[in-house]
Scaffold this motif. Structure first.
Motif, PDB file in Angstrom:
ATOM      1  N   SER A 148       2.752  12.825   5.421  1.00  0.00           N
ATOM      2  CA  SER A 148       3.508  13.759   4.615  1.00  0.00           C
ATOM      3  C   SER A 148       3.567  13.931   3.225  1.00  0.00           C
ATOM      4  N   HIS A 149       2.757  13.075   2.665  1.00  0.00           N
ATOM      5  CA  HIS A 149       2.317  13.294   1.199  1.00  0.00           C
ATOM      6  C   HIS A 149       1.089  12.425   0.782  1.00  0.00           C
ATOM      7  N   ARG A 150       0.409  12.702  -0.258  1.00  0.00           N
ATOM      8  CA  ARG A 150      -0.669  12.174  -0.667  1.00  0.00           C
ATOM      9  C   ARG A 150      -0.622  10.902  -1.642  1.00  0.00           C
ATOM     10  N   ILE A 151      -1.527   9.753  -1.323  1.00  0.00           N
ATOM     11  CA  ILE A 151      -1.525   9.206  -2.366  1.00  0.00           C
ATOM     12  C   ILE A 151      -2.995   8.806  -2.857  1.00  0.00           C
ATOM     13  N   GLN A 166     -12.440   6.042  -0.052  1.00  0.00           N
ATOM     14  CA  GLN A 166     -11.716   7.249  -0.195  1.00  0.00           C
ATOM     15  C   GLN A 166     -10.777   6.933  -1.400  1.00  0.00           C
ATOM     16  N   ASP A 167     -10.583   8.042  -2.425  1.00  0.00           N
ATOM     17  CA  ASP A 167      -9.821   7.867  -3.312  1.00  0.00           C
ATOM     18  C   ASP A 167      -8.266   8.607  -3.348  1.00  0.00           C
ATOM     19  N   SER A 168      -8.153   9.129  -2.169  1.00  0.00           N
ATOM     20  CA  SER A 168      -6.890   9.478  -1.821  1.00  0.00           C
ATOM     21  C   SER A 168      -6.803   9.787  -0.304  1.00  0.00           C
ATOM     22  N   LEU A 186       0.619  -9.452  -8.550  1.00  0.00           N
ATOM     23  CA  LEU A 186       0.269  -8.198  -8.151  1.00  0.00           C
ATOM     24  C   LEU A 186      -0.191  -7.096  -8.898  1.00  0.00           C
ATOM     25  N   HIS A 187      -1.161  -6.311  -8.339  1.00  0.00           N
ATOM     26  CA  HIS A 187      -1.761  -5.088  -9.240  1.00  0.00           C
ATOM     27  C   HIS A 187      -1.464  -3.981  -8.195  1.00  0.00           C
ATOM     28  N   THR A 188      -1.387  -2.793  -8.888  1.00  0.00           N
ATOM     29  CA  THR A 188      -1.280  -1.366  -8.151  1.00  0.00           C
ATOM     30  C   THR A 188      -2.567  -1.097  -7.359  1.00  0.00           C
ATOM     31  N   ALA A 189      -2.529  -1.056  -6.163  1.00  0.00           N
ATOM     32  CA  ALA A 189      -3.710  -0.432  -5.300  1.00  0.00           C
ATOM     33  C   ALA A 189      -3.633   1.014  -5.138  1.00  0.00           C
ATOM     34  N   ALA A 190      -2.619   1.485  -5.029  1.00  0.00           N
ATOM     35  CA  ALA A 190      -2.174   3.066  -4.608  1.00  0.00           C
ATOM     36  C   ALA A 190      -0.993   3.543  -5.100  1.00  0.00           C
ATOM     37  N   TYR A 191      -0.929   4.679  -5.380  1.00  0.00           N
ATOM     38  CA  TYR A 191       0.375   5.304  -5.957  1.00  0.00           C
ATOM     39  C   TYR A 191       0.306   6.729  -5.475  1.00  0.00           C
ATOM     40  N   SER A 192       1.690   7.467  -5.543  1.00  0.00           N
ATOM     41  CA  SER A 192       1.654   8.812  -5.157  1.00  0.00           C
ATOM     42  C   SER A 192       1.841   9.557  -6.439  1.00  0.00           C
ATOM     43  N   SER A 193       2.163  11.143  -6.377  1.00  0.00           N
ATOM     44  CA  SER A 193       1.966  11.992  -7.596  1.00  0.00           C
ATOM     45  C   SER A 193       3.173  11.729  -8.434  1.00  0.00           C
ATOM     46  N   ASP A 194       4.376  11.343  -8.042  1.00  0.00           N
ATOM     47  CA  ASP A 194       5.428  10.802  -8.917  1.00  0.00           C
ATOM     48  C   ASP A 194       5.301   9.598  -9.395  1.00  0.00           C
ATOM     49  N   VAL A 196       5.317   6.639  -7.857  1.00  0.00           N
ATOM     50  CA  VAL A 196       5.669   5.545  -7.076  1.00  0.00           C
ATOM     51  C   VAL A 196       4.377   4.693  -6.605  1.00  0.00           C
ATOM     52  N   ILE A 197       4.749   3.185  -6.640  1.00  0.00           N
ATOM     53  CA  ILE A 197       3.496   2.208  -6.231  1.00  0.00           C
ATOM     54  C   ILE A 197       3.610   2.525  -4.679  1.00  0.00           C
ATOM     55  N   GLU A 198       2.268   2.659  -4.046  1.00  0.00           N
ATOM     56  CA  GLU A 198       2.251   2.728  -2.580  1.00  0.00           C
ATOM     57  C   GLU A 198       1.590   1.558  -1.721  1.00  0.00           C
ATOM     58  N   ALA A 199       0.842   0.701  -2.784  1.00  0.00           N
ATOM     59  CA  ALA A 199       0.433  -0.354  -2.222  1.00  0.00           C
ATOM     60  C   ALA A 199      -0.053  -1.386  -3.254  1.00  0.00           C
ATOM     61  N   VAL A 200      -0.200  -2.571  -2.807  1.00  0.00           N
ATOM     62  CA  VAL A 200      -0.215  -3.717  -3.955  1.00  0.00           C
ATOM     63  C   VAL A 200      -1.569  -4.643  -3.247  1.00  0.00           C
ATOM     64  N   ASP A 201      -2.188  -5.369  -4.184  1.00  0.00           N
ATOM     65  CA  ASP A 201      -2.984  -6.278  -3.876  1.00  0.00           C
ATOM     66  C   ASP A 201      -2.508  -7.643  -4.376  1.00  0.00           C
ATOM     67  N   LEU A 202      -2.575  -8.799  -4.094  1.00  0.00           N
ATOM     68  CA  LEU A 202      -2.469  -9.952  -4.838  1.00  0.00           C
ATOM     69  C   LEU A 202      -3.726 -10.268  -5.638  1.00  0.00           C
ATOM     70  N   VAL A 203      -3.820 -10.333  -6.742  1.00  0.00           N
ATOM     71  CA  VAL A 203      -5.144 -10.596  -7.463  1.00  0.00           C
ATOM     72  C   VAL A 203      -5.837 -12.031  -6.911  1.00  0.00           C
ATOM     73  N   ASP A 204      -7.098 -11.745  -6.909  1.00  0.00           N
ATOM     74  CA  ASP A 204      -7.884 -12.920  -6.354  1.00  0.00           C
ATOM     75  C   ASP A 204      -7.466 -13.616  -5.244  1.00  0.00           C
ATOM     76  N   ASP A 205      -7.092 -13.005  -4.381  1.00  0.00           N
ATOM     77  CA  ASP A 205      -6.433 -13.703  -3.151  1.00  0.00           C
ATOM     78  C   ASP A 205      -6.890 -13.196  -1.960  1.00  0.00           C
ATOM     79  N   GLY A 206      -6.544 -11.911  -1.700  1.00  0.00           N
ATOM     80  CA  GLY A 206      -7.009 -11.565  -0.314  1.00  0.00           C
ATOM     81  C   GLY A 206      -6.117 -11.637   0.981  1.00  0.00           C
TER      82      GLY A 206
END
Length: 247
Positions: A148-151, A166-168, A186-194, A196-206
């Motif tokens: 419904s919306h783009r990240i 893909q970057d979006s 944690l660091h942000t992996a993806a976000y929406s146009s407003d 809002v954080i849409e995904a995270v990764d745990l640094v150096d973990d996987g």
């Protein structure tokens, strides 16, 4: 090697005085099976049982559901905060922290992403419509199988690699809370146009990943990229399982 056994956390639903119990949306089960795992729904249980879960399963999906009790990030409930389940919060915090210590992979989805963030010391926006400037619609009115919306996706993340650089992309959206201050590591992996954080990764973990949307339902709707997320998670569980057997 046998398929990895993945525990899926559940919520509690009461339909009537005679019909109540632990609940998990069927799409989680279907997606994990498609990705090559054996899924098991986990009821909310006291602490010692959570420790047994960690010992017995190869990985965990923290599923969607109710709001997180804001006391766990030192806030009072905002006016538009929804229902929360403190027992579930505490059990899932314990499950995440114990899984990280044991090296068991965790995939947080929607509420599950928020649980990861709070468990690692972060905070939440309790209600996007009333707290975010110029918010987009995060509680969609179409089928949950549809985006419904783009990240936007950061290029230095595992998510970017998984989605064929893909970057979006379009995602579905069924929430009114989101990450505010990120938890430790944690660091942000993806976000929406407003914003809002849409995904995270745990640094150096996987071993810990989290998304705010519902890839399980888009997988059932035929989205191969969402199935790839589950395959990555299940394959990670398989590799860790094999490594543990070889120790």
């Amino acid at each position: 090697m046998s398929k990895p056994i993945i525990g899926i956390t559940s919520g509690f639903v009461k339909l009537t005085a005679f019909s109540k119990g632990d609940y998990c949306h069927r799409d989680y089960i279907t997606s994990l099976m498609k990705a090559g795992a054996v899924p098991v729904i986990l009821p909310i249980v006291p602490g010692p049982c959570v420790d047994q879960y960690i010992e017995s399963f190869d990985g965990f999906v923290l599923s969607g559901g109710c709001d997180v009790n804001p006391k766990f990030f030192d806030q009072d409930p905002a006016l538009n905060c929804g229902e929360f389940d403190t027992d579930r919060d505490e059990a899932e915090f314990q499950l995440l922290r114990g899984s990280m210590k044991a090296g068991k992979p965790v995939f947080g989805i929607c509420r599950g992403l928020q649980v990861i963030n709070v468990a690692l010391g972060g905070t939440l926006i309790q209600d996007i419509p009333s707290e975010v400037d110029h918010p987009i619609q995060h509680d969609q009115k179409v089928s949950r199988k549809q985006g419904s919306h783009r990240i936007s996706i950061h290029s230095d993340t595992e998510l970017y690699k998984l989605l064929s650089s893909q970057d979006s992309m379009m995602v579905n959206s069924l929430h009114h809370q989101s990450i505010d201050r990120l938890g430790d590591g944690l660091h942000t992996a993806a976000y929406s146009s407003d914003g809002v954080i849409e995904a995270v990764d745990l640094v150096d973990d996987g071993l810990v990943m989290g998304v705010q949307w519902h890839p399980e339902s888009m997988t059932v709707g035929g989205d191969q990229r969402m199935l790839d997320l589950f395959k990555f998670f299940v394959n990670t569980c398989s590799r860790k399982k094999q490594a543990n057997l070889e120790v």
